[in-house]
Design a protein around this motif. Structure first.
Motif: not given
Lengths: 319, 244
Positions: A117-137
Motif C-alpha cells: 500500500x505504501x509503495x503504491x501511494x509513493x509511486x502513484x504520487x500526489x496526482x491521483x491519476x488512475x492509469x499511473x496507479x494501475x500500472x504501479x499496482x
C-alpha cells in the motif's frame, strides 16, 4: 433496504445454519448424542462460517469498489498488488520459520500488505491519476510474485516449500476464532473506508474531469481506495491465503439488480460475497474427494470460465 | 462574475484575462490546439494552472472547498464518457453529488432538469439506448440537476445534427435568460455568431479577440486567427459564413 438486499439476507439466513451442519461429519440437530458435536460446532464450524462471511464481504466489496475506481468491469482487487504483497509477507514468515508461532504469519502478511500500500501511494504520487496507479499496482504485483518465486526456489527445507505452496492456494480449513479476531476488525474498517468512497466512485463514472467538477478530490479518493482495498484484501490474505475471483465475479452478479452506480453495488456486493464464499467453502468440505478441496483452487476453477464468458460477452458487445 | 486573471498553463494557455458576466452566453472559439478546452477547465479550477487564478464573485475558485465550487459551477466535459449503463434519471441524479440535500430535494431537482430538457418520458431508459441527441440532453440534464450558477460546456454541439444543435442552443439561451452564466466552447463560428452574446477567440494559447460576436468574429479576425478568407452573409441573428 432494496428487495435484492433483502433476498441476499434471506439466503444468508438459510445458508449460515446449513453451513454449520455441513461437513465430513454432518451434524444432525435432532440427534443430541453425536460425540463432540458442541466442539465441532463452536470451535470448527462457527468460526469458519464467520470467517467466510467476513472475508467474502470484504473481497466482494473490494471488487465492486475496484471496478468502480478503474471504470472497468474486468478489474479485480488483485490488480493493486496488495494481495501479492501480503502473500509475499506470509511466504517470508514460512521461509524464516516464524510462521510456526501463531501470530507471525498474519502479522507478516499484514506488513506485506502495508508495504504494498505504501509503495503504491509513493509511486502513484500526489496526482491521483488512475492509469499511473494501475500500472504501479501491476508492477508491485509482478515484483511480489517474482520475490515469492525466489523465496520458494530458495526454501531452506522441502517442508517449508510444501507449506508455502499449500498455504498460497488459499483455504479456510483449520481456521479458528484467532483468525476471526484478526480479520473481522480490519475488514470492518476496510468496508467503512470503501463506503466513504461511494459518492466519489459514482462521480468517476463520468470521467476524471467531470468527477473533479462534481467536487471529487482525486487524492482523497486514491487514499481511500488504497486503505480500503489494503485492509479488506490484506486481512483476507493474512488469514486465508490467496482467494481470487470473488472480487471479479460478485459485482457482476449484483450489478443487474442495482441502478448501476458503483455506490449502489457496495452493500449487495458485501452480502453476495459473503454468501458466495460461505457456499463455496461448504462445497469444498462436503465434496467426496480424498482430501479437502482448497477454497482458492475451487474459486479459480469457477472463476476462470466465468472470466472467459465475460470476455466473450464484452467482445460480442464491442463487435 | 467569473473572472480569469492571468491564467497560464504551460504553452496551452498564456496569460488569459477575462471577466464573464452571468445571464450571458459566452462562446470560446479558436483553431484546433488554441487552448479552448484548457481555458474552460481552468475557468472551473479543474486543472492546476502554473500562474494566474479563476475568481468567482471575487473568490479564488482553487481555494474554495471542492464541493462548494461544484455547487456553483456545472461543467460538461467534451467526452460523453459514462462508464456504466445507468438510466437517464440515475445519470441526472449524479449531478446532485455535490449537495447534501434530502432525497426529496434531490428528486425534485432531477425532475426539474429532466422536464427542462423534455426527458421525462425517457427517465427510465438506459443511456446506451438513447440517440445521440437524447444522450447529449441527458448529459446536460446531469449538469442542470446540480442547479449551478454557471454552466461551462466543452463542445456540447459536437456530433449533433443541425436540429439538435439548435434545440440545445435554445436551451442555453433559456438558461442564460434565467440568470445562469453560460460558457460554451464552440467550433461552429456561425452558431457562435448567431447565438452568443460574447466571443473569446484564442490563438496559440493567447486571447486574440474578446467582444461581441460581430466584432470578435469579423472577417479580418477569422482570416488572422484561422487563416481562412471568409465573409458573413445574411442578417444579424441568422448569419452564414461563406468561405473563399
Amino acid at each position: 433496504m432494496t428487495r435484492f438486499n433483502a433476498l441476499l439476507l434471506a439466503l444468508l439466513a438459510v445458508a449460515v445454519p446449513l453451513s454449520l451442519l455441513a461437513g465430513r461429519v454432518w451434524i444432525d440437530p435432532f440427534d443430541p448424542q453425536l460425540p463432540n458435536a458442541a466442539v465441532i460446532f463452536i470451535e470448527l464450524r462457527l468460526p469458519r462460517a464467520v470467517l467466510a462471511l467476513v472475508l467474502g464481504a470484504g473481497l466482494g466489496t473490494a471488487g465492486a469498489a475496484m471496478q468502480g475506481y478503474l471504470r472497468n468491469p474486468l478489474a479485480d482487487p488483485g490488480l493493486f498488488g496488495i494481495a501479492p504483497g501480503a502473500a509475499l509477507g506470509a511466504v517470508l514468515s514460512f521461509w524464516t520459520g516464524w510462521a510456526a508461532s501463531g501470530w507471525a504469519l498474519p502479522l507478516f502478511a499484514l506488513i506485506g500488505a502495508g508495504g504494498a500500500m505504501a509503495l503504491l501511494g509513493l509511486i502513484a504520487g500526489r496526482g491521483g491519476g488512475v492509469l499511473l496507479f494501475t500500472l504501479a499496482g501491476m508492477m508491485i504485483a509482478s515484483l511480489a510474485g517474482a520475490l515469492m518465486s525466489l523465496a520458494i526456489s530458495l526454501s531452506p527445507t522441502p517442508f517449508a516449500m510444501s507449506e508455502i505452496v499449500t498455504w498460497l492456494m488459499g483455504a479456510l480449513a483449520d481456521r479458528g476464532w484467532a483468525e476471526v479476531w484478526i480479520a473481522a476488525p480490519l475488514t470492518a474498517l476496510g468496508l467503512a473506508v470503501l463506503g466513504l468512497a461511494g459518492r466519489s466512485l459514482d462521480a468517476l463514472s463520468l470521467g476524471d474531469l467531470a468527477a473533479r467538477s462534481l467536487g471529487v478530490d482525486p487524492r482523497r479518493l486514491q487514499a481511500l481506495m488504497i486503505a480500503g482495498i489494503g485492509l479488506t484484501v490484506g486481512a483476507s490474505v493474512a488469514v486465508a491465503g490467496i482467494i481470487g475471483f470473488v472480487g471479479l465475479m460478485v459485482p457482476h452478479f449484483v450489478r443487474p439488480h442495482t441502478d448501476g452506480r458503483p455506490s449502489a453495488l457496495i452493500v449487495p456486493s458485501a452480502l453476495a460475497g459473503a454468501l458466495l464464499l460461505l457456499v463455496a467453502d461448504c462445497l469444498c468440505r462436503v465434496l467426496p474427494l480424498q482430501g479437502e478441496l482448497r477454497l482458492g483452487i475451487a474459486l479459480s476453477l469457477l472463476g476462470a470460465p466465468f472470466f472467459l464468458a465475460l470476455l466473450l460477452r464484452l467482445k460480442r458487445e464491442l463487435a | 462574475m467569473l473572472q480569469a486573471q492571468g491564467l497560464t498553463l504551460g504553452r496551452r494557455i498564456i496569460g488569459i484575462d477575462a471577466a464573464l458576466a452571468p445571464g450571458q452566453v459566452t462562446a470560446i472559439c479558436g483553431p484546433n490546439g488554441a487552448g479552448k478546452s484548457t481555458l474552460l477547465a481552468s475557468l472551473a479550477a479543474l486543472l492546476p494552472v502554473d500562474a494566474g487564478r479563476a475568481l468567482l464573485d471575487g473568490q479564488d475558485l482553487a481555494r474554495l472547498p471542492p464541493r462548494q465550487r461544484a455547487q456553483a459551477i456545472g461543467y460538461l466535459p467534451q467526452s460523453a464518457e459514462l462508464a456504466w449503463d445507468v438510466s437517464v434519471a440515475t445519470l441526472a441524479g449524479l449531478g446532485r453529488l455535490p449537495w447534501s440535500t434530502s432525497a426529496a430535494d434531490n428528486a425534485a431537482a432531477v425532475d426539474a432538469a429532466l422536464a427542462a430538457l423534455q426527458l421525462d418520458a425517457l427517465r427510465g431508459r438506459p443511456v446506451s439506448q438513447l440517440s445521440g441527441g437524447e444522450r447529449a440532453r441527458a448529459l446536460l440534464a446531469r449538469v442542470l440537476a446540480g442547479q449551478p450558477r454557471w454552466l461551462l460546456a466543452d463542445e456540447p454541439l459536437a456530433n449533433l445534427d443541425l436540429a439538435h444543435q439548435l434545440a440545445l442552443l435554445a436551451h442555453f439561451r433559456r438558461l442564460a435568460g434565467q440568470g445562469l452564466g453560460v460558457v460554451l466552447v464552440m467550433h461552429d463560428l456561425a452558431q457562435a455568431m448567431n447565438h452568443a452574446d460574447r466571443v473569446l477567440v484564442l490563438r496559440e494559447g493567447r486571447l486574440a479577440e474578446d467582444g461581441p460576436p460581430e466584432t470578435a468574429l469579423r472577417a479580418e479576425a477569422i482570416s488572422a486567427n484561422w487563416g481562412v478568407a471568409a465573409r458573413w452573409l445574411g442578417d444579424v441573428g441568422s448569419r452564414a459564413l461563406a468561405v473563399g
